[in-house]
Design a protein around this motif. Structure first.
Motif, PDB file in Angstrom:
ATOM      1  N   GLY A  51      46.930  31.715 -12.705  1.00  0.00           N
ATOM      2  CA  GLY A  51      45.870  30.898 -13.303  1.00  0.00           C
ATOM      3  C   GLY A  51      44.558  30.963 -12.528  1.00  0.00           C
ATOM      4  N   PRO A  52      44.535  30.561 -11.256  1.00  0.00           N
ATOM      5  CA  PRO A  52      43.288  30.642 -10.470  1.00  0.00           C
ATOM      6  C   PRO A  52      42.758  32.065 -10.357  1.00  0.00           C
ATOM      7  N   LEU A  53      43.659  33.031 -10.231  1.00  0.00           N
ATOM      8  CA  LEU A  53      43.230  34.428 -10.099  1.00  0.00           C
ATOM      9  C   LEU A  53      42.485  34.881 -11.343  1.00  0.00           C
ATOM     10  N   GLU A  54      42.969  34.504 -12.502  1.00  0.00           N
ATOM     11  CA  GLU A  54      42.322  34.885 -13.748  1.00  0.00           C
ATOM     12  C   GLU A  54      40.940  34.235 -13.871  1.00  0.00           C
ATOM     13  N   GLN A  55      40.810  33.003 -13.374  1.00  0.00           N
ATOM     14  CA  GLN A  55      39.507  32.334 -13.402  1.00  0.00           C
ATOM     15  C   GLN A  55      38.506  33.047 -12.494  1.00  0.00           C
ATOM     16  N   GLU A  56      38.947  33.415 -11.294  1.00  0.00           N
ATOM     17  CA  GLU A  56      38.084  34.138 -10.375  1.00  0.00           C
ATOM     18  C   GLU A  56      37.678  35.490 -10.965  1.00  0.00           C
ATOM     19  N   LEU A  57      38.629  36.130 -11.588  1.00  0.00           N
ATOM     20  CA  LEU A  57      38.347  37.424 -12.188  1.00  0.00           C
ATOM     21  C   LEU A  57      37.330  37.289 -13.316  1.00  0.00           C
ATOM     22  N   ALA A  58      37.435  36.224 -14.096  1.00  0.00           N
ATOM     23  CA  ALA A  58      36.501  35.999 -15.200  1.00  0.00           C
ATOM     24  C   ALA A  58      35.084  35.793 -14.670  1.00  0.00           C
TER      25      ALA A  58
END
Length: 319
Positions: free
Chosen positions: A76-83
């Motif tokens: 979850g957090p990784l996908e937000q950072e990637l976005a």
């Protein structure tokens, strides 16, 4: 009278005259109480193996679900950072596309402080940092996605195994139900219970003492497949519950409990230790004086038995 009817009448008269009789079909003898017990014990042993396999599949499934949840929590957090990183790079790309390289160079030449070389170096470093950041996030995300995919596959497989074992369990229970009908004919009851323990519980110190007292207080509780109390237990469910009361965690499977305990010799047995039987298909808790408390089989209840009720497989101490 026709020749056939005459012959039939003669045969009948002859049979009466010489006492001719047709052998009766031998009635199938009802199984004896001993035979019924043997059949029930055999079916119960088969059922216990299936139950323990079912318990293991359940333990494996819980582990896989927990691991999958851990991966999802990290994703979850990784996908937000990637976005965020993707959006920033996209913004930079859009500006470069609209203005072109020359316009970018003119903007840098006309504005800001410091040398042109310094400003160009800053922009280049920013672009390279962003690209490296996105590449790093992308690679990390892919690793997690690959891991989660593997876990999803394992979870689906284990769920299928649980369903398969449940089907097998239903068949054995169906067979046991028929045997219990026969047992009720022989004994007047399909189940037996030793009743609750009314004697003196031996004094044992420490966490082992808590587990031993729990086991004594469980005597008389019915055997229930895949149960870990309080209204019923199977063999590994009882040892799990006894040591859970003492603050220790054991898996709900005899073989997995064997893998977790410290293996000891018979001469080192102390109250609270576990005694394993039937190729790791059964387990009980040692309570001293050559006795174990265990959940024996369907139709019976938790009871106190000799440690040599069956040939022990091995002995273990909960760590």
């Amino acid at each position: 009278m026709s020749p056939a009817r005459t012959l039939l009448r003669a045969l009948v008269l002859l049979g009466v005259g010489i006492g001719l009789t047709v052998p009766a079909v031998a009635a199938q003898a009802e199984p004896s109480a001993s035979e019924l017990t043997q059949q029930i014990n055999k079916a119960s042993t088969e059922l216990e193996k299936i139950v323990e396999a079912y318990n293991k599949a359940g333990e494996d499934l819980k582990t896989t679900k927990a691991a999958a949840q851990a991966v999802a929590t990290k994703l979850g957090p990784l996908e937000q950072e990637l976005a965020v990183a993707d959006a920033e790079v996209g913004r930079m790309a859009a500006v470069a596309y609209r203005s072109g390289r020359l316009a970018n160079a003119n903007a840098l030449l006309e504005g800001g402080t410091g040398s042109v070389v310094d400003r160009l170096g800053v922009l280049d470093k920013l672009a390279r940092d962003r690209q490296a950041q996105v590449a790093g996030f992308t690679a990390t995300q892919q690793r997690y996605l690959d891991e989660k995919s593997k876990l999803d596959i394992a979870q689906a497989k284990q769920t299928a195994q649980v369903n398969e074992l449940a089907t097998g369990k239903k068949k054995i229970e169906s067979d046991l139900a028929k045997l219990y009908e026969m047992r009720e004919k022989a004994y007047g009851s399909a189940t037996t219970s030793s009743g609750s323990y009314t004697g003196t519980i031996p004094s044992v110190s420490g966490q082992a003492g808590v587990a031993v007292r729990f086991a004594y207080n469980a005597i008389g509780t019915p055997y229930v497949w895949a149960a870990e109390g309080p209204n019923g237990y199977d063999c590994s469910g009882l040892t799990l519950a006894a040591w859970r009361a003492a603050g220790k965690t054991l898996p709900h499977n005899a073989a997995m409990q064997w893998d977790k305990v410290a293996h000891i010799g018979r001469g080192s047995l102390q109250p609270g230790d576990l005694v394993f039987y039937s190729g790791l298909g059964h387990v009980g808790i040692y309570v001293g004086s050559g006795k174990v408390i265990h959940a024996p089989q369907a139709g019976e209840s938790v009871k106190l038995s000799s440690v040599d009720m069956m040939t022990p497989y091995g002995y273990g101490r909960v760590r």
